[in-house]
Design a protein around this motif. Sequence first.
Motif, PDB file in Angstrom:
ATOM      1  N   SER A 140       0.819  -0.797   0.241  1.00  0.00           N
ATOM      2  CA  SER A 140      -0.277  -0.150  -0.814  1.00  0.00           C
ATOM      3  C   SER A 140       0.519   1.380  -0.275  1.00  0.00           C
ATOM      4  O   SER A 140       1.456   1.162   0.024  1.00  0.00           O
ATOM      5  N   ILE A 141       0.359   2.681  -0.046  1.00  0.00           N
ATOM      6  CA  ILE A 141       0.805   4.003  -0.098  1.00  0.00           C
ATOM      7  C   ILE A 141       0.246   4.628   0.873  1.00  0.00           C
ATOM      8  O   ILE A 141      -0.847   4.454   1.212  1.00  0.00           O
ATOM      9  N   TYR A 142       0.760   5.192   1.740  1.00  0.00           N
ATOM     10  CA  TYR A 142       0.296   5.638   2.524  1.00  0.00           C
ATOM     11  C   TYR A 142       1.392   7.593   2.229  1.00  0.00           C
ATOM     12  O   TYR A 142       2.044   7.595   1.769  1.00  0.00           O
ATOM     13  N   LEU A 143      -0.262   8.945   1.612  1.00  0.00           N
ATOM     14  CA  LEU A 143       0.359  10.134   1.180  1.00  0.00           C
ATOM     15  C   LEU A 143       0.395  11.299   1.888  1.00  0.00           C
ATOM     16  O   LEU A 143       0.499  12.127   2.153  1.00  0.00           O
ATOM     17  N   GLY A 144       0.290  10.583   3.381  1.00  0.00           N
ATOM     18  CA  GLY A 144       0.031  12.364   4.445  1.00  0.00           C
ATOM     19  C   GLY A 144      -0.891  12.693   4.230  1.00  0.00           C
ATOM     20  O   GLY A 144      -2.199  12.630   4.182  1.00  0.00           O
ATOM     21  N   ASP A 145      -0.753  14.686   3.959  1.00  0.00           N
ATOM     22  CA  ASP A 145      -1.363  15.419   3.704  1.00  0.00           C
ATOM     23  C   ASP A 145      -1.479  15.736   2.412  1.00  0.00           C
ATOM     24  O   ASP A 145      -0.727  15.853   1.794  1.00  0.00           O
ATOM     25  N   VAL A 146      -2.350  15.491   1.677  1.00  0.00           N
ATOM     26  CA  VAL A 146      -2.379  15.915  -0.428  1.00  0.00           C
ATOM     27  C   VAL A 146      -3.135  17.060  -0.584  1.00  0.00           C
ATOM     28  O   VAL A 146      -3.783  17.611   0.725  1.00  0.00           O
ATOM     29  N   GLY A 147      -2.638  17.972  -0.989  1.00  0.00           N
ATOM     30  CA  GLY A 147      -2.617  19.044  -1.163  1.00  0.00           C
ATOM     31  C   GLY A 147      -2.995  20.081  -0.762  1.00  0.00           C
ATOM     32  O   GLY A 147      -4.096  21.316  -0.264  1.00  0.00           O
ATOM     33  N   SER A 148      -1.940  20.225   0.576  1.00  0.00           N
ATOM     34  CA  SER A 148      -1.757  21.704   0.969  1.00  0.00           C
ATOM     35  C   SER A 148      -1.164  22.934   0.117  1.00  0.00           C
ATOM     36  O   SER A 148      -1.665  23.949   0.582  1.00  0.00           O
ATOM     37  N   THR A 149      -0.384  22.907  -0.882  1.00  0.00           N
ATOM     38  CA  THR A 149       0.102  24.001  -1.287  1.00  0.00           C
ATOM     39  C   THR A 149       0.083  23.946  -2.678  1.00  0.00           C
ATOM     40  O   THR A 149       0.441  24.445  -3.474  1.00  0.00           O
ATOM     41  N   SER A 150      -0.083  22.005  -3.566  1.00  0.00           N
ATOM     42  CA  SER A 150      -0.116  21.905  -4.935  1.00  0.00           C
ATOM     43  C   SER A 150      -1.319  23.024  -6.166  1.00  0.00           C
ATOM     44  O   SER A 150      -2.021  23.379  -5.133  1.00  0.00           O
ATOM     45  N   THR A 151      -0.976  22.475  -7.119  1.00  0.00           N
ATOM     46  CA  THR A 151      -2.287  23.388  -7.946  1.00  0.00           C
ATOM     47  C   THR A 151      -3.514  22.484  -7.760  1.00  0.00           C
ATOM     48  O   THR A 151      -3.454  21.486  -7.658  1.00  0.00           O
ATOM     49  N   TYR A 168      -3.891   5.082   1.221  1.00  0.00           N
ATOM     50  CA  TYR A 168      -4.020   5.850   2.803  1.00  0.00           C
ATOM     51  C   TYR A 168      -3.692   7.602   2.614  1.00  0.00           C
ATOM     52  O   TYR A 168      -2.632   7.611   1.859  1.00  0.00           O
ATOM     53  N   PHE A 169      -4.756   8.065   3.629  1.00  0.00           N
ATOM     54  CA  PHE A 169      -3.792   9.427   3.558  1.00  0.00           C
ATOM     55  C   PHE A 169      -4.753  10.098   4.691  1.00  0.00           C
ATOM     56  O   PHE A 169      -5.384   9.811   5.693  1.00  0.00           O
ATOM     57  N   ARG A 170      -3.847  11.098   5.335  1.00  0.00           N
ATOM     58  CA  ARG A 170      -4.363  11.396   7.391  1.00  0.00           C
ATOM     59  C   ARG A 170      -5.112  12.578   6.476  1.00  0.00           C
ATOM     60  O   ARG A 170      -6.027  12.433   7.284  1.00  0.00           O
ATOM     61  N   GLU A 171      -5.149  14.102   5.602  1.00  0.00           N
ATOM     62  CA  GLU A 171      -5.770  14.918   5.718  1.00  0.00           C
ATOM     63  C   GLU A 171      -5.765  15.002   3.831  1.00  0.00           C
ATOM     64  O   GLU A 171      -5.206  14.602   2.994  1.00  0.00           O
ATOM     65  N   MET A 172      -6.632  15.528   3.794  1.00  0.00           N
ATOM     66  CA  MET A 172      -6.809  16.284   1.958  1.00  0.00           C
ATOM     67  C   MET A 172      -8.223  17.042   1.788  1.00  0.00           C
ATOM     68  O   MET A 172      -9.287  17.309   2.272  1.00  0.00           O
ATOM     69  N   ASP A 173      -7.496  18.404   1.066  1.00  0.00           N
ATOM     70  CA  ASP A 173      -8.285  19.472   0.443  1.00  0.00           C
ATOM     71  C   ASP A 173      -9.192  18.826  -0.913  1.00  0.00           C
ATOM     72  O   ASP A 173      -9.148  17.861  -1.320  1.00  0.00           O
ATOM     73  N   SER A 174     -10.376  19.488  -0.445  1.00  0.00           N
ATOM     74  CA  SER A 174     -11.194  18.149  -1.272  1.00  0.00           C
ATOM     75  C   SER A 174     -11.274  19.173  -2.750  1.00  0.00           C
ATOM     76  O   SER A 174     -11.983  18.448  -4.126  1.00  0.00           O
ATOM     77  N   ARG A 175     -10.062  20.182  -3.341  1.00  0.00           N
ATOM     78  CA  ARG A 175     -10.152  20.397  -4.379  1.00  0.00           C
ATOM     79  C   ARG A 175      -9.324  19.447  -5.111  1.00  0.00           C
ATOM     80  O   ARG A 175      -8.530  19.370  -6.384  1.00  0.00           O
ATOM     81  N   GLU A 186      -9.120  -6.072  -4.268  1.00  0.00           N
ATOM     82  CA  GLU A 186      -9.425  -6.019  -2.378  1.00  0.00           C
ATOM     83  C   GLU A 186      -8.536  -4.768  -2.347  1.00  0.00           C
ATOM     84  O   GLU A 186      -7.479  -4.809  -1.448  1.00  0.00           O
ATOM     85  N   GLY A 187      -8.779  -3.367  -2.761  1.00  0.00           N
ATOM     86  CA  GLY A 187      -8.249  -2.751  -1.740  1.00  0.00           C
ATOM     87  C   GLY A 187      -9.056  -0.928  -2.274  1.00  0.00           C
ATOM     88  O   GLY A 187     -10.170  -1.261  -2.827  1.00  0.00           O
ATOM     89  N   SER A 188      -8.780  -0.090  -1.381  1.00  0.00           N
ATOM     90  CA  SER A 188      -9.847   0.960  -2.023  1.00  0.00           C
ATOM     91  C   SER A 188      -8.926   2.605  -1.386  1.00  0.00           C
ATOM     92  O   SER A 188      -7.443   1.905  -0.806  1.00  0.00           O
ATOM     93  N   ILE A 189      -9.151   3.519  -0.969  1.00  0.00           N
ATOM     94  CA  ILE A 189      -8.908   4.895  -0.555  1.00  0.00           C
ATOM     95  C   ILE A 189      -9.021   5.457   0.538  1.00  0.00           C
ATOM     96  O   ILE A 189     -10.303   5.118   1.026  1.00  0.00           O
ATOM     97  N   ILE A 190      -8.461   5.830   1.588  1.00  0.00           N
ATOM     98  CA  ILE A 190      -8.848   5.163   2.819  1.00  0.00           C
ATOM     99  C   ILE A 190      -7.991   6.184   4.077  1.00  0.00           C
ATOM    100  O   ILE A 190      -7.178   6.672   4.127  1.00  0.00           O
ATOM    101  N   LYS A 191      -8.587   7.007   4.899  1.00  0.00           N
ATOM    102  CA  LYS A 191      -7.923   8.343   5.461  1.00  0.00           C
ATOM    103  C   LYS A 191      -8.043   7.458   6.509  1.00  0.00           C
ATOM    104  O   LYS A 191      -8.684   6.886   7.368  1.00  0.00           O
ATOM    105  N   LYS A 192      -6.726   8.056   7.108  1.00  0.00           N
ATOM    106  CA  LYS A 192      -6.440   7.535   8.313  1.00  0.00           C
ATOM    107  C   LYS A 192      -5.341   7.751   9.040  1.00  0.00           C
ATOM    108  O   LYS A 192      -3.917   7.784   8.017  1.00  0.00           O
ATOM    109  N   SER A 193      -5.132   7.844  10.075  1.00  0.00           N
ATOM    110  CA  SER A 193      -3.718   8.683  10.136  1.00  0.00           C
ATOM    111  C   SER A 193      -2.678   7.364  11.324  1.00  0.00           C
ATOM    112  O   SER A 193      -3.349   6.732  11.434  1.00  0.00           O
ATOM    113  N   PHE A 194      -1.369   7.466  10.913  1.00  0.00           N
ATOM    114  CA  PHE A 194      -0.211   6.839  12.048  1.00  0.00           C
ATOM    115  C   PHE A 194       0.812   7.253  12.632  1.00  0.00           C
ATOM    116  O   PHE A 194       0.690   7.940  12.672  1.00  0.00           O
TER     117      PHE A 194
END
Length: 194
Positions: A140-151, A168-175, A186-194
């Motif tokens: 799997s992949i853990y991406l942390g915070d998604v979209g803080s300052t990107s385009t 997995y991601f911790r937070e994601m900007d809705s944009r 047998e996989g998906s996108i999941i909001k979770k903190s580690f």
Amino acid sequence: SNSQALTVTDCTFSTRNAQTLAVIKENLEVNGCSFFSCGNTEVNGGAIFWDSGQEKISRWDMLLGTKRINVQYSKFIKCKSNLGGAIYSPKVESNITISNSEFDYCESLKINGSGKNIAIFSMGTRNRDIICKSSFRDASIYLGDVGSTSTSGEVYVQKTQFRNGDIYFREMDSRYQIQNECSFSEGSIIKKSF
């Protein structure tokens, strides 16, 4: 300078109970490499520990560009570590690009249960972490915070296959869009903190 990079090409590694590459404050290019059974329980990043060394980006850094890691046409098989069985990046200010690569049976041993099979652990994607045309099998992949300052609207995982693997991601900007044209068995996108 940002134009220079440590380049590793067409190499095969098997480092039982040891980390393969630890790169700090330098760009890293990995092309056509294979990593088998790399890492151990005492390190983060079984195959690759990459630290951009950048806590915050100044205006000068924005002109020069942030540090980056680029991995392409590489394989990570049965790599393990404390966090990020294959690749670990602890800094928020970094750019990670992974393309045409395979991640099979990688483990993050610090995590119990859901998320134990995290192959790539990135603390944040404040700039840009892009994973495309790759495959994750029991990984799997853990991406942390998604979209803080990107385009706005940037896609982070594209045209990638997951079999028994999640994003997995911790937070994601809705944009922002976290995936595009990915397939999950047998996989998906999941909001979770580690």
